[in-house]
Design a protein around this motif. Sequence first.
Motif, short mmCIF file in Angstrom:
data_model
loop_
_atom_site.label_atom_id
_atom_site.label_comp_id
_atom_site.label_asym_id
_atom_site.label_seq_id
_atom_site.Cartn_x
_atom_site.Cartn_y
_atom_site.Cartn_z
N GLU A 1 -25.60 92.45 46.88
CA GLU A 1 -26.95 92.64 47.39
C GLU A 1 -26.95 92.53 48.91
OE1 GLU A 1 -27.68 89.83 43.79
OE2 GLU A 1 -26.04 90.26 45.19
N ALA A 2 -27.71 93.38 49.56
CA ALA A 2 -27.75 93.39 51.02
C ALA A 2 -28.25 92.06 51.58
CB ALA A 2 -28.65 94.53 51.51
N ILE A 3 -29.12 91.36 50.82
CA ILE A 3 -29.67 90.10 51.32
C ILE A 3 -28.70 88.95 51.14
CG2 ILE A 3 -32.05 90.79 50.90
CD1 ILE A 3 -31.99 89.02 48.39
N ARG A 4 -27.57 89.17 50.49
CA ARG A 4 -26.62 88.10 50.23
C ARG A 4 -25.35 88.36 51.01
NH1 ARG A 4 -28.44 83.81 47.06
NH2 ARG A 4 -30.27 84.47 45.94
N THR A 5 -25.06 87.53 51.99
CA THR A 5 -23.87 87.66 52.81
C THR A 5 -22.77 86.77 52.25
OG1 THR A 5 -25.13 88.16 54.79
CG2 THR A 5 -22.91 87.31 55.11
N LEU A 6 -21.57 87.33 52.09
CA LEU A 6 -20.43 86.58 51.60
C LEU A 6 -19.72 85.90 52.75
CD1 LEU A 6 -19.07 89.22 49.06
CD2 LEU A 6 -20.45 87.21 48.57
N THR A 7 -19.18 84.71 52.50
CA THR A 7 -18.54 83.94 53.56
C THR A 7 -17.05 83.72 53.34
OG1 THR A 7 -19.19 81.91 52.42
CG2 THR A 7 -20.67 82.73 54.14
N ARG A 8 -16.63 83.52 52.10
CA ARG A 8 -15.22 83.24 51.80
C ARG A 8 -14.86 83.84 50.46
NH1 ARG A 8 -15.30 82.11 56.35
NH2 ARG A 8 -14.48 80.27 57.43
N VAL A 9 -13.60 84.27 50.33
CA VAL A 9 -13.10 84.79 49.06
C VAL A 9 -11.75 84.14 48.78
CG1 VAL A 9 -11.93 86.80 50.06
CG2 VAL A 9 -12.71 86.88 47.69
N ALA A 10 -11.46 83.90 47.50
CA ALA A 10 -10.19 83.27 47.11
C ALA A 10 -9.71 83.85 45.80
CB ALA A 10 -10.37 81.76 46.97
N TRP A 11 -8.39 84.08 45.72
CA TRP A 11 -7.75 84.62 44.52
C TRP A 11 -7.13 83.45 43.76
CZ3 TRP A 11 -5.98 90.18 45.49
CH2 TRP A 11 -5.78 90.86 44.28
N SER A 12 -7.42 83.35 42.46
CA SER A 12 -6.89 82.23 41.69
C SER A 12 -5.37 82.34 41.58
CB SER A 12 -7.51 82.19 40.29
OG SER A 12 -7.13 83.31 39.52
N PRO A 13 -4.66 81.20 41.48
CA PRO A 13 -3.19 81.22 41.46
C PRO A 13 -2.60 82.02 40.31
CG PRO A 13 -3.99 79.01 41.92
CD PRO A 13 -5.19 79.83 41.54
N ASP A 14 -3.29 82.10 39.17
CA ASP A 14 -2.76 82.87 38.05
C ASP A 14 -3.24 84.31 38.07
OD1 ASP A 14 -5.42 82.65 37.36
OD2 ASP A 14 -5.09 81.60 35.47
N GLY A 15 -4.03 84.68 39.08
CA GLY A 15 -4.48 86.05 39.22
C GLY A 15 -5.65 86.43 38.33
N ARG A 16 -6.20 85.50 37.57
CA ARG A 16 -7.26 85.84 36.62
C ARG A 16 -8.62 86.09 37.29
NH1 ARG A 16 -7.44 81.73 31.68
NH2 ARG A 16 -8.99 83.26 31.01
N TYR A 17 -8.85 85.42 38.43
CA TYR A 17 -10.19 85.46 39.02
C TYR A 17 -10.16 85.70 40.53
CZ TYR A 17 -11.17 82.96 34.65
OH TYR A 17 -11.26 82.58 33.34
N LEU A 18 -11.26 86.27 41.00
CA LEU A 18 -11.61 86.25 42.41
C LEU A 18 -12.92 85.49 42.54
CD1 LEU A 18 -10.87 89.83 43.78
CD2 LEU A 18 -9.92 87.70 44.64
N ALA A 19 -13.01 84.62 43.53
CA ALA A 19 -14.22 83.85 43.77
C ALA A 19 -14.68 84.09 45.19
CB ALA A 19 -13.97 82.36 43.55
N ALA A 20 -15.99 84.28 45.38
CA ALA A 20 -16.55 84.49 46.71
C ALA A 20 -17.81 83.67 46.88
CB ALA A 20 -16.84 85.96 46.96
N GLY A 21 -17.94 82.98 48.02
CA GLY A 21 -19.11 82.16 48.31
C GLY A 21 -20.08 82.89 49.23
N GLU A 22 -21.33 82.41 49.25
CA GLU A 22 -22.40 83.07 49.99
C GLU A 22 -22.83 82.25 51.20
OE1 GLU A 22 -24.82 85.30 46.36
OE2 GLU A 22 -25.63 83.49 47.30
N GLY A 23 -23.42 82.96 52.16
CA GLY A 23 -24.07 82.34 53.31
C GLY A 23 -25.17 83.25 53.79
N GLN A 24 -26.06 82.72 54.63
CA GLN A 24 -27.15 83.51 55.18
C GLN A 24 -27.91 84.24 54.07
OE1 GLN A 24 -25.82 86.01 58.40
NE2 GLN A 24 -24.38 84.47 59.14
N ALA A 25 -28.18 83.53 53.01
CA ALA A 25 -28.85 84.11 51.85
C ALA A 25 -29.93 83.15 51.38
CB ALA A 25 -27.84 84.37 50.72
N PRO A 26 -30.88 83.64 50.58
CA PRO A 26 -31.89 82.72 50.05
C PRO A 26 -31.24 81.62 49.23
CG PRO A 26 -32.53 85.02 49.70
CD PRO A 26 -31.12 85.04 50.19
#
Length: 694
Positions: A585-610
Amino acid sequence: MTRFTRFIIRCRLRHGLRKKILAGIIALVLSLLPTRGLTEAAGLDAKGENSVEKRQPTLALPGVSGAETESFALRQVLGTYGGSWVDYAPDGRHVVTAGSGVVYIIETQSYRIEKQLIAEDTAGTSAVRWSPDGQYVAAESVIPLQIHIWDVEKEQIVRMLPGVDAKSLAWSPDGSRLAACSRSSLRILEVKSGQILRTLAGGNSVAWSPDGQYVVTGSNTDVLIYEVETGHIVQRLQRHNSVVQAVAWSPDGQYVASGGFAPFDGTIKVWEVATGTMIRTFIHGDPASILWSPDGTYLAGGGGWVRIWEMERGDLIYMLGEGMALGIHSIAWSPNGQQIVSGGSWIVNFWDMPTGGLLQTLQGHRGELTSVTWSPDGRSIASAATDYLNDRSIRIWDTETGDAVRVIRDDVCRRGFNAVEWSPDGRYLASALLCSQPSIIIWEAATMIERTRWSGSLVYALAWSPDGNYLAFIASDRKLRIFARDTWAVVQTLEDPTGLELQVAWSPDGKYLACRANGRDFKIFAVDDWRVIHTLQGRTRVASPAWSPDSQYLAALDGTSFAGSDLVQIWAVETEALVRTIEREAIRTLTRVAWSPDGRYLAAGEGQAPAPRRITIWTTQTGEEVQRLVGHGSDIISVRWSRDGNYLASASLDRTLRLWIAPKAQLKAKPSPRSPHEKLPGGRTESHGLHRPR
């Protein structure tokens, strides 16, 4: 004779009574796939174009079914002890304090966090109160507004009541009703059914009469006493010059105390309920919280500091915390009247009443977090903070108990730390300082003794090589330096015509180093000769590089405009091709992304968002969004997986660290938790608070 008059007569006959994405990504688990890699499995060729095979296969991991229900759960909240709101349990053995989406239960003998009552669907809790029987804890939660009621023993939410942005909560003496007071309204709620029994004019504070028939609140500059059954005002007390922000009823029911907002008032006034006569005025300054001692002998006012008066003569007997910048907002008496607990500015203090001495201080981070890193064994997390309210600390947290077992400060630097990273073998912590003479300090993790220091330009980011032999860091002069552990010296200084900046990441195999250049690209350096061998081109502004477990792909944040990062991009490093893009969503800015050690997941955190800020998890099996983790009240500045992939740590400007457990994690046996007095290497003892008996 009126009902209210009969109530006053009864009160006079008895003294000393009772006493809270979007659509999909396919990121393959590369370490478990053939070398054809992400592009082929995703139906894309090396240029990112559609290949002949149009269908997108579902990947199958050993022992994992693609049909499994994925669910991450919040396990622990670290970083602070809460503190803005505090209350004593009726038995005096515990104190409850409100944090960011969590309520802490603190044992009053050991001063340790015994339990965490978590509200996963909210960004904050406040106005926490213990029920009269000690079985339940209520707290107002924000975003969305609601009142959580927990069964303390079971650590479960048993009731959700409609919230009102309450400034104050109060249980009725029999525990059947809850008064929730906001500036707009005062609601009387039936706890069992959740029904709103009555809505009255709002204020900043509310208190019940000892017999449960009346409530007192402040409405602008007036103190109002309502009969609960009828909703009628039976007494209006008018002498304050500013908004009434605190009220309290004496244990015998004969008196009400009220506090006026500073600077136009700043007084505590005591009223005789029967006649409405003001009998005393005490000068406090800014009384945000007022409480009578359990026997009615003393009156305490909290607000910046705590002042205590003896009621019979009106003498001021103690001034607690004055000049200590504690920012006290809330106070509570122990049931035996021997202690007072105060909370505010993320500090919880325990005070001894007979002497006025400070017994214990529980303090987590008061400054905004800037970085977080796991210890290699997963038993500890290190977090770094800025200097706000004189924090400027690195704190080491035990992930089992939630205690801060070490605090590190550098007294030379007054602005705090910009980054912290644990070496892969666990022996060292590297930190970057924020000050006029910026430095990197490397500490021995066992003793926290400074091992070496590098001084130069302001350092933005640190990263240890996978073997721990090198530390890479980016400075404000836009150069990438390589620090060798065997010599404790800079052995390489890397440059690029476009300038290197802000972000750096080693590949898991240790062969490559990714660094942001010119704001929109990543330069990939080969470690064997330190040359740039690849350039990965972004769209507008790239950030937060994260390597796949097999070092073949790089994920990072990017943006559709310069306004912020609302994309996750994945490149095949060898071909420099962009192979996947995820939009948010345009109103949600992402701040950090991380790849899990086993490769199963990507995680991303938000900033400057409601608020509340969220962490989005995507699975690499289907390329679909798995879950949005809600709880942080401000920008998420870091997301880091534990080495075994069983946990995800997130750090936020709300001063908290949250530990999330991955779904169906095959947890390995962990060492038993360390005792609070266990000796660490170097002969030092862990501590989790300042003990200063008087």
